[in-house]
Write a protein that holds these residues in place. Structure first.
Motif, short mmCIF file in Angstrom:
data_model
loop_
_atom_site.label_atom_id
_atom_site.label_comp_id
_atom_site.label_asym_id
_atom_site.label_seq_id
_atom_site.Cartn_x
_atom_site.Cartn_y
_atom_site.Cartn_z
N ILE A 58 13.21 13.26 84.61
CA ILE A 58 12.80 12.09 85.40
C ILE A 58 13.33 10.80 84.78
N ARG A 59 13.82 9.92 85.64
CA ARG A 59 14.21 8.59 85.18
C ARG A 59 12.93 7.82 84.87
N MET A 60 12.87 7.27 83.66
CA MET A 60 11.70 6.52 83.23
C MET A 60 12.07 5.03 83.17
N ALA A 61 11.09 4.19 82.99
CA ALA A 61 11.34 2.75 82.91
C ALA A 61 12.27 2.41 81.75
N ASP A 62 12.16 3.18 80.66
CA ASP A 62 12.94 2.86 79.46
C ASP A 62 14.12 3.79 79.19
N ARG A 63 14.39 4.75 80.10
CA ARG A 63 15.51 5.66 79.88
C ARG A 63 15.91 6.38 81.17
N LYS A 64 17.14 6.87 81.14
CA LYS A 64 17.64 7.72 82.22
C LYS A 64 17.11 9.14 81.97
N PRO A 65 17.31 10.05 82.93
CA PRO A 65 16.96 11.44 82.65
C PRO A 65 17.72 11.92 81.40
N LEU A 66 17.10 12.79 80.63
CA LEU A 66 17.74 13.33 79.45
C LEU A 66 18.86 14.29 79.87
N PRO A 67 19.85 14.51 79.00
CA PRO A 67 20.94 15.42 79.37
C PRO A 67 20.45 16.85 79.54
N VAL A 68 21.16 17.60 80.36
CA VAL A 68 20.82 19.00 80.59
C VAL A 68 21.10 19.80 79.33
N ASN A 69 20.15 20.66 78.98
CA ASN A 69 20.28 21.57 77.85
C ASN A 69 20.65 22.94 78.43
N MET A 70 21.93 23.29 78.38
CA MET A 70 22.39 24.52 79.02
C MET A 70 21.80 25.77 78.37
N ALA A 71 21.67 25.80 77.06
CA ALA A 71 21.11 26.98 76.39
C ALA A 71 19.66 27.20 76.82
N ALA A 72 18.86 26.15 76.79
CA ALA A 72 17.46 26.25 77.20
C ALA A 72 17.35 26.57 78.69
N SER A 73 18.22 25.99 79.50
CA SER A 73 18.21 26.26 80.95
C SER A 73 18.49 27.72 81.24
N LYS A 74 19.44 28.33 80.53
CA LYS A 74 19.76 29.74 80.74
C LYS A 74 18.60 30.64 80.34
N ILE A 75 17.94 30.32 79.24
CA ILE A 75 16.77 31.10 78.81
C ILE A 75 15.67 31.01 79.86
N TYR A 76 15.41 29.80 80.34
CA TYR A 76 14.37 29.59 81.35
C TYR A 76 14.72 30.29 82.66
N ALA A 77 15.97 30.16 83.10
CA ALA A 77 16.39 30.77 84.36
C ALA A 77 16.32 32.29 84.29
N ALA A 78 16.71 32.87 83.16
CA ALA A 78 16.66 34.33 83.00
C ALA A 78 15.23 34.84 83.09
N ALA A 79 14.30 34.10 82.54
CA ALA A 79 12.89 34.50 82.56
C ALA A 79 12.31 34.44 83.96
N ASN A 80 12.91 33.64 84.82
CA ASN A 80 12.40 33.45 86.17
C ASN A 80 13.27 34.13 87.22
N GLY A 81 14.16 35.02 86.77
CA GLY A 81 15.00 35.77 87.70
C GLY A 81 16.01 34.92 88.45
N ARG A 82 16.39 33.78 87.87
CA ARG A 82 17.28 32.86 88.57
C ARG A 82 18.65 32.73 87.91
N LEU A 83 18.88 33.43 86.80
CA LEU A 83 20.17 33.33 86.11
C LEU A 83 21.27 33.78 87.05
N GLY A 84 22.31 33.00 87.15
CA GLY A 84 23.41 33.31 88.05
C GLY A 84 23.25 32.69 89.43
#
Length: 104
Positions: A58-84
């Protein structure tokens, strides 16, 4: 010690520390740069916890959205059946993976 803490930086760097319990909440807050959100994932076939920034996307008053963490995203997606899938969920910012560490 059988557990490990994986410090997953959004820039792709990873540091692994042996541990039997989670780091202090304040230490994790500093690393993820904000409030903590605990998400359950599968890592090496075992259910475990990953800690991420609750408002990283989320864009906050004091910062832009944080960069995407591809390693963490892949772990999260795999756990939720969304990898690929073309629209895998994205984790923004640094993340802490607690491998074989009990979380209350």
């Amino acid at each position: 010690m059988k557990g490990k803490i994986h410090w997953l930086r959004a820039d792709g760097d990873e540091v692994i520390d042996p541990a039997d319990r989670p780091p202090q909440a304040q230490t994790m807050r500093l690393f993820v740069e904000g409030e903590l959100e605990y998400v359950w994932v599968l890592f090496d076939g075992e259910r475990t916890c990953m800690v991420v920034n609750e408002t990283g996307a989320i864009r906050m008053a004091d910062r832009k959205p944080l960069p995407v963490n591809m390693a963490a995203s892949k772990i999260y997606a795999a756990a939720n059946g969304r990898l690929g899938a073309p629209d895998i969920p994205r984790i923004h910012g640094n993340a802490v993976l607690l491998e074989k560490i009990h979380v209350d």
